[in-house]
Design a protein around this motif. Structure first.
Motif, PDB file in Angstrom:
ATOM      1  N   LEU A 284       0.845  21.999  10.365  1.00 18.16           N
ATOM      2  CA  LEU A 284       1.652  21.949  11.592  1.00 18.16           C
ATOM      3  C   LEU A 284       1.791  20.520  12.101  1.00 18.16           C
ATOM      4  O   LEU A 284       2.861  20.106  12.596  1.00 18.16           O
ATOM      5  N   LEU A 285       0.716  19.738  11.980  1.00 18.17           N
ATOM      6  CA  LEU A 285       0.764  18.328  12.377  1.00 18.17           C
ATOM      7  C   LEU A 285       1.754  17.562  11.503  1.00 18.17           C
ATOM      8  O   LEU A 285       2.527  16.724  11.996  1.00 18.17           O
ATOM      9  N   VAL A 286       1.748  17.862  10.206  1.00 18.24           N
ATOM     10  CA  VAL A 286       2.694  17.216   9.284  1.00 18.24           C
ATOM     11  C   VAL A 286       4.128  17.550   9.669  1.00 18.24           C
ATOM     12  O   VAL A 286       4.999  16.669   9.689  1.00 18.24           O
ATOM     13  N   TRP A 287       4.390  18.818  10.014  1.00 20.49           N
ATOM     14  CA  TRP A 287       5.745  19.210  10.434  1.00 20.49           C
ATOM     15  C   TRP A 287       6.189  18.436  11.678  1.00 20.49           C
ATOM     16  O   TRP A 287       7.338  17.972  11.749  1.00 20.49           O
ATOM     17  N   ALA A 288       5.296  18.314  12.653  1.00 19.35           N
ATOM     18  CA  ALA A 288       5.646  17.589  13.881  1.00 19.35           C
ATOM     19  C   ALA A 288       5.883  16.105  13.594  1.00 19.35           C
ATOM     20  O   ALA A 288       6.863  15.515  14.082  1.00 19.35           O
ATOM     21  N   LEU A 289       4.996  15.496  12.792  1.00 14.63           N
ATOM     22  CA  LEU A 289       5.136  14.073  12.473  1.00 14.63           C
ATOM     23  C   LEU A 289       6.383  13.807  11.636  1.00 14.63           C
ATOM     24  O   LEU A 289       7.041  12.774  11.815  1.00 14.63           O
ATOM     25  N   CYS A 290       6.703  14.722  10.750  1.00 18.09           N
ATOM     26  CA  CYS A 290       7.937  14.588   9.959  1.00 18.09           C
ATOM     27  C   CYS A 290       9.168  14.618  10.874  1.00 18.09           C
ATOM     28  O   CYS A 290      10.136  13.883  10.646  1.00 18.09           O
ATOM     29  N   GLY A 291       9.117  15.466  11.904  1.00 21.12           N
ATOM     30  CA  GLY A 291      10.215  15.519  12.866  1.00 21.12           C
ATOM     31  C   GLY A 291      10.358  14.224  13.645  1.00 21.12           C
ATOM     32  O   GLY A 291      11.466  13.706  13.825  1.00 21.12           O
ATOM     33  N   VAL A 292       9.225  13.667  14.087  1.00 23.61           N
ATOM     34  CA  VAL A 292       9.245  12.394  14.829  1.00 23.61           C
ATOM     35  C   VAL A 292       9.756  11.276  13.923  1.00 23.61           C
ATOM     36  O   VAL A 292      10.604  10.463  14.327  1.00 23.61           O
ATOM     37  N   LEU A 293       9.228  11.227  12.694  1.00 24.35           N
ATOM     38  CA  LEU A 293       9.634  10.179  11.759  1.00 24.35           C
ATOM     39  C   LEU A 293      11.120  10.288  11.418  1.00 24.35           C
ATOM     40  O   LEU A 293      11.829   9.271  11.372  1.00 24.35           O
ATOM     41  N   SER A 294      11.596  11.506  11.210  1.00 21.49           N
ATOM     42  CA  SER A 294      13.020  11.701  10.910  1.00 21.49           C
ATOM     43  C   SER A 294      13.896  11.299  12.092  1.00 21.49           C
ATOM     44  O   SER A 294      14.974  10.727  11.907  1.00 21.49           O
ATOM     45  N   THR A 295      13.417  11.573  13.305  1.00 18.55           N
ATOM     46  CA  THR A 295      14.163  11.167  14.504  1.00 18.55           C
ATOM     47  C   THR A 295      14.221   9.648  14.606  1.00 18.55           C
ATOM     48  O   THR A 295      15.269   9.075  14.951  1.00 18.55           O
ATOM     49  N   PHE A 296      13.100   8.974  14.311  1.00 15.49           N
ATOM     50  CA  PHE A 296      13.084   7.503  14.291  1.00 15.49           C
ATOM     51  C   PHE A 296      14.119   6.982  13.290  1.00 15.49           C
ATOM     52  O   PHE A 296      14.887   6.065  13.581  1.00 15.49           O
ATOM     53  N   GLY A 297      14.117   7.587  12.091  1.00 17.74           N
ATOM     54  CA  GLY A 297      15.078   7.168  11.069  1.00 17.74           C
ATOM     55  C   GLY A 297      16.510   7.420  11.494  1.00 17.74           C
ATOM     56  O   GLY A 297      17.399   6.586  11.275  1.00 17.74           O
TER      57      GLY A 297
ATOM     58  N   MET B 165      18.537  16.211  16.321  1.00 20.37           N
ATOM     59  CA  MET B 165      17.175  16.003  15.820  1.00 20.37           C
ATOM     60  C   MET B 165      16.116  16.578  16.759  1.00 20.37           C
ATOM     61  O   MET B 165      15.104  17.115  16.308  1.00 20.37           O
ATOM     62  N   VAL B 166      16.343  16.478  18.067  1.00 22.17           N
ATOM     63  CA  VAL B 166      15.404  17.094  19.016  1.00 22.17           C
ATOM     64  C   VAL B 166      15.402  18.610  18.834  1.00 22.17           C
ATOM     65  O   VAL B 166      14.348  19.256  18.775  1.00 22.17           O
ATOM     66  N   THR B 167      16.595  19.182  18.701  1.00 23.58           N
ATOM     67  CA  THR B 167      16.720  20.636  18.503  1.00 23.58           C
ATOM     68  C   THR B 167      16.016  21.083  17.224  1.00 23.58           C
ATOM     69  O   THR B 167      15.240  22.054  17.226  1.00 23.58           O
ATOM     70  N   VAL B 168      16.255  20.375  16.127  1.00 22.87           N
ATOM     71  CA  VAL B 168      15.680  20.757  14.836  1.00 22.87           C
ATOM     72  C   VAL B 168      14.161  20.637  14.842  1.00 22.87           C
ATOM     73  O   VAL B 168      13.460  21.534  14.343  1.00 22.87           O
ATOM     74  N   THR B 169      13.637  19.554  15.392  1.00 19.74           N
ATOM     75  CA  THR B 169      12.179  19.349  15.401  1.00 19.74           C
ATOM     76  C   THR B 169      11.462  20.458  16.160  1.00 19.74           C
ATOM     77  O   THR B 169      10.471  21.024  15.671  1.00 19.74           O
ATOM     78  N   VAL B 170      11.959  20.793  17.335  1.00 21.01           N
ATOM     79  CA  VAL B 170      11.346  21.859  18.140  1.00 21.01           C
ATOM     80  C   VAL B 170      11.413  23.187  17.387  1.00 21.01           C
ATOM     81  O   VAL B 170      10.421  23.934  17.300  1.00 21.01           O
ATOM     82  N   CYS B 171      12.575  23.490  16.822  1.00 18.67           N
ATOM     83  CA  CYS B 171      12.748  24.761  16.093  1.00 18.67           C
ATOM     84  C   CYS B 171      11.827  24.842  14.886  1.00 18.67           C
ATOM     85  O   CYS B 171      11.208  25.888  14.632  1.00 18.67           O
ATOM     86  N   TYR B 172      11.697  23.753  14.132  1.00 13.61           N
ATOM     87  CA  TYR B 172      10.882  23.762  12.920  1.00 13.61           C
ATOM     88  C   TYR B 172       9.409  24.017  13.220  1.00 13.61           C
ATOM     89  O   TYR B 172       8.751  24.796  12.516  1.00 13.61           O
ATOM     90  N   VAL B 173       8.894  23.348  14.238  1.00 17.22           N
ATOM     91  CA  VAL B 173       7.478  23.553  14.589  1.00 17.22           C
ATOM     92  C   VAL B 173       7.260  24.995  15.044  1.00 17.22           C
ATOM     93  O   VAL B 173       6.293  25.653  14.630  1.00 17.22           O
ATOM     94  N   LEU B 174       8.173  25.522  15.866  1.00 21.39           N
ATOM     95  CA  LEU B 174       8.034  26.895  16.351  1.00 21.39           C
ATOM     96  C   LEU B 174       8.175  27.920  15.219  1.00 21.39           C
ATOM     97  O   LEU B 174       7.470  28.938  15.205  1.00 21.39           O
ATOM     98  N   VAL B 175       9.045  27.651  14.252  1.00 25.20           N
ATOM     99  CA  VAL B 175       9.195  28.560  13.109  1.00 25.20           C
ATOM    100  C   VAL B 175       7.909  28.617  12.299  1.00 25.20           C
ATOM    101  O   VAL B 175       7.458  29.697  11.884  1.00 25.20           O
ATOM    102  N   ASN B 176       7.282  27.462  12.075  1.00 26.84           N
ATOM    103  CA  ASN B 176       6.032  27.439  11.311  1.00 26.84           C
ATOM    104  C   ASN B 176       4.894  28.127  12.062  1.00 26.84           C
ATOM    105  O   ASN B 176       4.065  28.803  11.451  1.00 26.84           O
TER     106      ASN B 176
END
Length: 486
Positions: free
Chosen positions: A64-77, A258-269
């Motif tokens: 779950l931490l990896v999913w959240a960090l991947c979302g933050v990193l992807s948003t930075f990119g 990206m904000v929408t996707v990150t929140v959804c991905y963490v909640l889905v997992n």
């Protein structure tokens, strides 16, 4: 006055010429742009990659931490690419930014890697996921025939190629429709998970951060699986010349999506783990279907259809965006000129789209699905890191260059360093696939020096190639762009 009348008539003539001339038109507003990003990001990854993330991270909590960090990193990119997209107004994404900041060789190698193996590998991954979710419900609980899965996958690719060859507007509307469907699919998974959590169903989260199960050298591969699921945040930059008011719409679309996707991905997992233990998730080839069978018994047959349509949306987004890179590369002289041509009536980059089709069909028959991710990810992330490094170098060399959107310097530096770090560690974690990816990328160096830097192609070969290109141009009814759109 006569001078004013002449000027007005000249302006009208210019506008009329631009309207009737052959070029890719600006038809993508804010909603299609957001749909384009979300629709491309949310594909097969969130329904398949949880297995890859968990397998390589070692525990529920770390995954779950990896999913959240991947979302933050992807948003930075994505924010870095928002700056690049508003600084350089050409389409082409990675290729254009490398060309403008680091020169022609890195740009050509990115183009070479994209169409030799990155794009075919990514598209085959998504199409295989589409085929799996279409076919498996008919054979459950038995194993579906792999040949049938591949056949359905190829049919999905064929449909997407046909849509993108037919009309830009049709491809855009298809993307918007499929994006709403896939968001419905995510909500359908998230809501039962939240209800289960509210009832105290948390046993699978206990001992979620067990240190003894973590394998450090596998962590980069966990990030690769997670980052693949977020992959697609850069696709809007492939079509910059077709975005209405790009200086406003590109940054807005990127931030919202990206904000929408990150929140959804963490909640889905989180929802997955309310219904499945780590061991159960690892043995499932179709995580979303397993979840639906337990949490949505009345709607379990609908979920595979929704997931398949989600995969189709990601596939459509990829075939909409990636050919624009080839189109721009050919326009710059780094690829055969035929691929810089547009259909005279459909106004679509027909040759660039068609080139991908046989390559993806061939790749569908290759390898295990997670190997495809690792094989393509090394070069993809290496060149993304190079592009953001080029952005930093360009900032230093040209501080007065207009930048309508400017990302904070720490964000750009963190993203670039982390990308290079993950790419470096992946060579240690999976030397076979990443080494092969690196070798295929470098195979473009002699091609560049023999055909682009200095033309060493024999005259007879070139004459034959030009004749074949002309015949294909006539057959496909395509012509070069007549109106400058950047």
């Amino acid at each position: 006055m006569p001078g004013t009348t002449v000027k007005k008539a000249g302006d009208e003539l210019k506008e009329k010429k631009e309207e009737s001339g052959i070029h890719l038109r600006r038809t993508i507003g804010l909603l299609p742009a957001v749909s384009f990003i979300i629709g491309t990001v949310v594909g097969s990854g969130i329904f398949i990659a949880p297995k890859g993330v968990l397998m390589n991270s070692g525990s529920v909590g770390i995954s779950l931490l990896v999913w959240a960090l991947c979302g933050v990193l992807s948003t930075f990119g994505a924010l870095c690419y928002a700056e690049l997209g508003t600084t350089f107004t050409k389409s082409g994404g990675h290729y254009t930014y490398l060309l403008e900041t680091l020169g022609p060789l890195p740009a050509f190698l990115r183009l070479w890697a994209e169409f030799i193996f990155i794009r075919p590998a990514v598209a085959s991954y998504v199409s295989l996921a589409f085929g799996r979710y279409v076919v498996e419900p008919f054979f459950a609980p038995c194993t579906a025939p792999s040949a049938l899965i591949k056949m359905v996958s190829i049919l999905g690719v064929t449909f997407v190629v046909a849509v993108n060859c037919w009309s830009v507007t049709l491809a855009s509307r298809t993307q918007v429709t499929l994006t709403f469907i896939k968001m419905f699919a995510l909500v359908l998974i998230i809501v039962p998970g939240i209800i289960a959590l509210s009832k105290g169903q948390t046993e699978n989260f206990q001992n979620g951060f067990q240190i003894d199960t973590i394998i450090l050298h596998k962590i980069p591969l966990a990030f690769y699986s997670g980052l693949y699921a977020y992959g697609g945040w850069f696709y809007l930059n492939f079509v910059t010349e077709e975005v209405i008011n790009p200086n406003r719409n590109i940054p807005l679309a990127i931030i919202c999506s990206m904000v929408t996707v990150t929140v959804c991905y963490v909640l889905v997992n989180v929802a997955y783990y309310t219904m499945m233990s780590a061991d159960e998730l690892l043995i499932s080839d179709a995580v979303a279907v397993t979840f639906a069978n337990r949490a949505l018994q009345g709607l379990s047959s609908v979920v595979p259809v929704l997931v398949a349509l989600s995969c189709l949306g990601a596939l459509n987004g990829g075939f909409f965006g990636a050919p624009r890179m080839l189109f721009v590369g050919a326009r710059e002289g780094h690829w055969p000129g035929l691929f810089s041509m547009i259909h005279i009536r459909r106004q679509t980059p027909l040759p660039a789209v068609l080139l991908l089709y046989p390559m993806v069909v061939i790749m569908v028959g290759r390898g295990e699905i997670f190997q495809l991710i690792n094989f393509a990810s090394f070069s993809r992330w290496f060149f993304i890191a190079l592009a953001t490094l080029g952005m930093l170098i360009h900032r230093y060399r040209f501080p007065l260059h207009p930048r309508p959107f400017k990302v904070p310097l720490p964000v750009a530096v963190i993203f670039t360093v982390v990308c290079f770090f993950i790419v470096g560690l992946s060579l240690y974690s999976d030397p076979w696939n990443t080494g092969g990816s690196c070798a295929l990328t470098l195979s473009g160096v002699p091609v560049y020096y023999l055909t682009i830097h200095k033309d060493h192609v024999p005259r007879r070969w070139r004459k034959t190639f030009n004749y074949c290109s002309m015949q294909l141009q006539i057959l496909l009814e395509v012509a070069k762009q007549e109106v400058q759109t950047y």
